[in-house]
Motif scaffolding. Sequence first.
Motif, PDB file in Angstrom:
ATOM      1  N   ALA A  62       0.841  -1.204   0.000  1.00  0.00           N
ATOM      2  CA  ALA A  62       0.000   0.000   0.000  1.00  0.00           C
ATOM      3  C   ALA A  62       0.874   1.251   0.000  1.00  0.00           C
ATOM      4  N   ILE A  63       1.886   1.291   0.869  1.00  0.00           N
ATOM      5  CA  ILE A  63       2.749   2.472   0.955  1.00  0.00           C
ATOM      6  C   ILE A  63       3.622   2.595  -0.285  1.00  0.00           C
ATOM      7  N   ALA A  64       4.127   1.482  -0.785  1.00  0.00           N
ATOM      8  CA  ALA A  64       4.958   1.540  -1.997  1.00  0.00           C
ATOM      9  C   ALA A  64       4.147   2.032  -3.193  1.00  0.00           C
ATOM     10  N   THR A  65       2.899   1.594  -3.301  1.00  0.00           N
ATOM     11  CA  THR A  65       2.036   2.050  -4.389  1.00  0.00           C
ATOM     12  C   THR A  65       1.784   3.548  -4.280  1.00  0.00           C
ATOM     13  N   GLY A  66       1.487   4.000  -3.063  1.00  0.00           N
ATOM     14  CA  GLY A  66       1.285   5.432  -2.863  1.00  0.00           C
ATOM     15  C   GLY A  66       2.523   6.234  -3.192  1.00  0.00           C
ATOM     16  N   ALA A  67       3.690   5.717  -2.824  1.00  0.00           N
ATOM     17  CA  ALA A  67       4.949   6.406  -3.134  1.00  0.00           C
ATOM     18  C   ALA A  67       5.169   6.480  -4.635  1.00  0.00           C
ATOM     19  N   SER A  68       4.887   5.392  -5.339  1.00  0.00           N
ATOM     20  CA  SER A  68       5.044   5.375  -6.795  1.00  0.00           C
ATOM     21  C   SER A  68       4.101   6.375  -7.453  1.00  0.00           C
ATOM     22  N   PHE A  69       2.866   6.460  -6.950  1.00  0.00           N
ATOM     23  CA  PHE A  69       1.908   7.421  -7.489  1.00  0.00           C
ATOM     24  C   PHE A  69       2.361   8.853  -7.199  1.00  0.00           C
ATOM     25  N   ALA A  70       2.912   9.081  -5.995  1.00  0.00           N
ATOM     26  CA  ALA A  70       3.400  10.416  -5.642  1.00  0.00           C
ATOM     27  C   ALA A  70       4.541  10.837  -6.564  1.00  0.00           C
ATOM     28  N   LEU A  71       5.386   9.898  -6.965  1.00  0.00           N
ATOM     29  CA  LEU A  71       6.494  10.224  -7.877  1.00  0.00           C
ATOM     30  C   LEU A  71       5.996  10.701  -9.227  1.00  0.00           C
ATOM     31  N   LYS A  84      11.161   8.383  -3.593  1.00  0.00           N
ATOM     32  CA  LYS A  84      12.204   7.646  -4.310  1.00  0.00           C
ATOM     33  C   LYS A  84      13.056   6.835  -3.338  1.00  0.00           C
ATOM     34  N   MET A  85      13.356   7.406  -2.181  1.00  0.00           N
ATOM     35  CA  MET A  85      14.180   6.718  -1.191  1.00  0.00           C
ATOM     36  C   MET A  85      13.468   5.473  -0.671  1.00  0.00           C
ATOM     37  N   LEU A  86      12.208   5.601  -0.347  1.00  0.00           N
ATOM     38  CA  LEU A  86      11.449   4.462   0.163  1.00  0.00           C
ATOM     39  C   LEU A  86      11.414   3.330  -0.862  1.00  0.00           C
ATOM     40  N   LEU A  87      11.171   3.677  -2.115  1.00  0.00           N
ATOM     41  CA  LEU A  87      11.092   2.648  -3.158  1.00  0.00           C
ATOM     42  C   LEU A  87      12.455   2.006  -3.411  1.00  0.00           C
ATOM     43  N   ASP A  88      13.530   2.785  -3.343  1.00  0.00           N
ATOM     44  CA  ASP A  88      14.873   2.214  -3.510  1.00  0.00           C
ATOM     45  C   ASP A  88      15.177   1.214  -2.399  1.00  0.00           C
ATOM     46  N   GLU A  89      14.835   1.560  -1.169  1.00  0.00           N
ATOM     47  CA  GLU A  89      15.074   0.651  -0.048  1.00  0.00           C
ATOM     48  C   GLU A  89      14.209  -0.607  -0.174  1.00  0.00           C
ATOM     49  N   TYR A  90      12.972  -0.446  -0.573  1.00  0.00           N
ATOM     50  CA  TYR A  90      12.064  -1.586  -0.773  1.00  0.00           C
ATOM     51  C   TYR A  90      12.592  -2.473  -1.899  1.00  0.00           C
ATOM     52  N   ARG A  91      13.040  -1.827  -2.966  1.00  0.00           N
ATOM     53  CA  ARG A  91      13.544  -2.558  -4.127  1.00  0.00           C
ATOM     54  C   ARG A  91      14.760  -3.400  -3.762  1.00  0.00           C
ATOM     55  N   ARG A 143      10.102  16.399   8.221  1.00  0.00           N
ATOM     56  CA  ARG A 143      10.297  16.707   6.810  1.00  0.00           C
ATOM     57  C   ARG A 143      11.740  17.083   6.502  1.00  0.00           C
ATOM     58  N   ARG A 144      12.356  17.856   7.388  1.00  0.00           N
ATOM     59  CA  ARG A 144      13.749  18.267   7.150  1.00  0.00           C
ATOM     60  C   ARG A 144      14.667  17.056   7.066  1.00  0.00           C
ATOM     61  N   VAL A 145      14.427  16.072   7.906  1.00  0.00           N
ATOM     62  CA  VAL A 145      15.272  14.872   7.910  1.00  0.00           C
ATOM     63  C   VAL A 145      14.914  13.955   6.746  1.00  0.00           C
ATOM     64  N   ALA A 146      13.626  13.827   6.438  1.00  0.00           N
ATOM     65  CA  ALA A 146      13.214  12.982   5.323  1.00  0.00           C
ATOM     66  C   ALA A 146      13.745  13.505   4.003  1.00  0.00           C
ATOM     67  N   ALA A 147      13.775  14.823   3.841  1.00  0.00           N
ATOM     68  CA  ALA A 147      14.277  15.418   2.599  1.00  0.00           C
ATOM     69  C   ALA A 147      15.742  15.082   2.366  1.00  0.00           C
ATOM     70  N   GLU A 148      16.471  14.785   3.431  1.00  0.00           N
ATOM     71  CA  GLU A 148      17.892  14.433   3.312  1.00  0.00           C
ATOM     72  C   GLU A 148      18.121  12.942   3.091  1.00  0.00           C
ATOM     73  N   GLY A 149      17.034  12.159   2.980  1.00  0.00           N
ATOM     74  CA  GLY A 149      17.188  10.753   2.626  1.00  0.00           C
ATOM     75  C   GLY A 149      16.866   9.762   3.722  1.00  0.00           C
ATOM     76  N   ARG A 150      16.383  10.228   4.866  1.00  0.00           N
ATOM     77  CA  ARG A 150      16.005   9.314   5.936  1.00  0.00           C
ATOM     78  C   ARG A 150      14.542   8.889   5.796  1.00  0.00           C
ATOM     79  N   ILE A 151      14.247   7.681   6.276  1.00  0.00           N
ATOM     80  CA  ILE A 151      12.862   7.234   6.403  1.00  0.00           C
ATOM     81  C   ILE A 151      12.504   7.432   7.870  1.00  0.00           C
ATOM     82  N   VAL A 152      11.636   8.399   8.134  1.00  0.00           N
ATOM     83  CA  VAL A 152      11.378   8.850   9.498  1.00  0.00           C
ATOM     84  C   VAL A 152      10.091   8.218  10.013  1.00  0.00           C
TER      85      VAL A 152
END
Length: 470
Positions: free
Chosen positions: A93-102, A203-210, A133-142
Amino acid sequence: MSDRIIPLIMCGGAGTRLWPASREGRPKQFLRLFGPNSTFQETMLRVSDPELFERPIVITNAGYRFMVLEQLNEIGLEADVLLEPARRDSGPAIATGASFALMRDPDAVVLALAADHVVRDTNAFVDACRRARRVAAEGRIVTFGVLPERAATEYGYIRPGEAITGDVQAVEKFVEKPDAETAAGYVSDGYLWNSGNFMFRAKMLLDEYRGVDAESVAMLDEAVNSAGRDLGFVTLPLESFGKAKSISIDYAVMEKTKQAAVVPVSCGWSDVGSWHAVWELSGKDADGNVAQGVAVFEDSRNCNVSSDKALIALEGVEDLVVVATQDAILVSRQSDPNGLKRLVTKLRTVAPQVTEDHIKVHRPWGSYQSLDIGDRHQVKRIIVKAGGRLSLQKHHHRSEHWIVVRGTALVTVNELQKIVHENESIYIPIGATHRMENPGKIPLELIEVQTGSYLGEDDIIRIEDDYRRS
C-alpha cells in the motif's frame, strides 16, 4: 523539490477489533466513535493545511470507495483515491502510494498515515511533521515515535540511537509488542511507542524496498503506470498489483533499512485498537464509566457502554465492555482486549454474517436496513440521499411494494415513470425493469415490502448503474 508534503492515507483495513460496531463492510475508520467525524475524516482534516500539505492520496479497496468519497464530501476535502484490487498489507500500500506520488513530483516527500488512529493534539503532530520533513528530505525514512504514557503491551517499541539533528535520532532497534514487565523496562530505558506512521522521500522508500524485494516493487510500479480511471477513482490492475508479496512495511523495509530515523512526539496518539482504548480516550463520569447512547449505571465502575438504540443498564459490575448493535451484543472484560480477537475468529465460523455486515447496509446512493424477514417476505427501510438513484434493475424471484414515508420518489417501472409522494405507494411486479431515484432536496425514506420464493441480494440483475456495478 516542493516544501509541501504529500499525505498518503491508508484506509483499507477491516478493523474487527471493535466488533460489533466495526465490521468488514463498514470498519472502524468510518465510524464516529468520538464525535461528529470519523477517524478517517479527522486524519484528513489533520493534513489539510495547504501551506504544509499537498493534495492527499488515499489508498483503499473497491468496497470502501463510496464511503471514502461520501466522507470526504462531508468535510469539503478532495483526494486522489487509489483502489487496491486485493489486500496486500501496508508494505505494498505504501509503496504504491509512493510510486503514485512520484508521478506528481519526482522529489516528493510523503507522509504515510493510518486512517484509524486518533491524535488529540494536532499542533504537536504538525510540529513533528515539520521536524520530520527536514530529515526525510535528506534521505532518511522517518517514523513517529510516541512518548509513552504508560507501559503498554499492545504497541511495538522503538529504541532510539545516535542523534541526527535536534531531537531526531537514528533508529537503533524495532521491538515487538512486549509483556508487562518488559514494557516497563522499555519505558524506563527511553524507548518510544511505534505509531506505524512514516515520512520519506518517495524515491528513497522505493529504492530501499527494491533492495529487498525488487520483483514486488516492479509489479507495483507497473500497476501504477497502467492504472485506469473510473468515476474519478484510480483503479489498480489485479494482474500486476496482485503479484506483490503481502507484507507489512515494518518487515519489508523498516527493520532492514539503515536509513531509519525517529522523531519523538507527544500528541495524544492512539491506534484505537480495542474497546479499552475507546474507553481511555472518552469522557468519563465520576465512577469512570463511559456511555455512547443511553445507559444507566448503579454501583458500577470503569465500564464502557455503546448502544445504537437499546437502553443499557448496569448494576454492581466493574471493568465491563457492553456494545449493543441492532443484531449483536458484546459483553467483555476491559482487562482482556485480546479476548475479542479470539471471539471474532470463532464467530467467523459460527456466524460469519455478523462479522461482515451490519443490518444497516450502506450503498453509494444511501442505505437500506432489514426490519423483518420470513420465508417468503422481507421488509426494508430504504433511504436515498438527495440526487441519488438506484440501478435500473429487475428480479427473477420477487415482487416489491414501495411506500414513501418522507420525501419524493421518481420511479420507473418498465415504460412508466411516476412521481410518488409521501403516504403513496407503487407496486413492482416480478420481472419488471425498475429504478428509483430521489429528485428532491431532502433524503427520500421509504418502506419496501418484498414477497417471493427467493429474497437474496444476488437476485438483482443490473441493467444500468451510475456506480458501474452492472
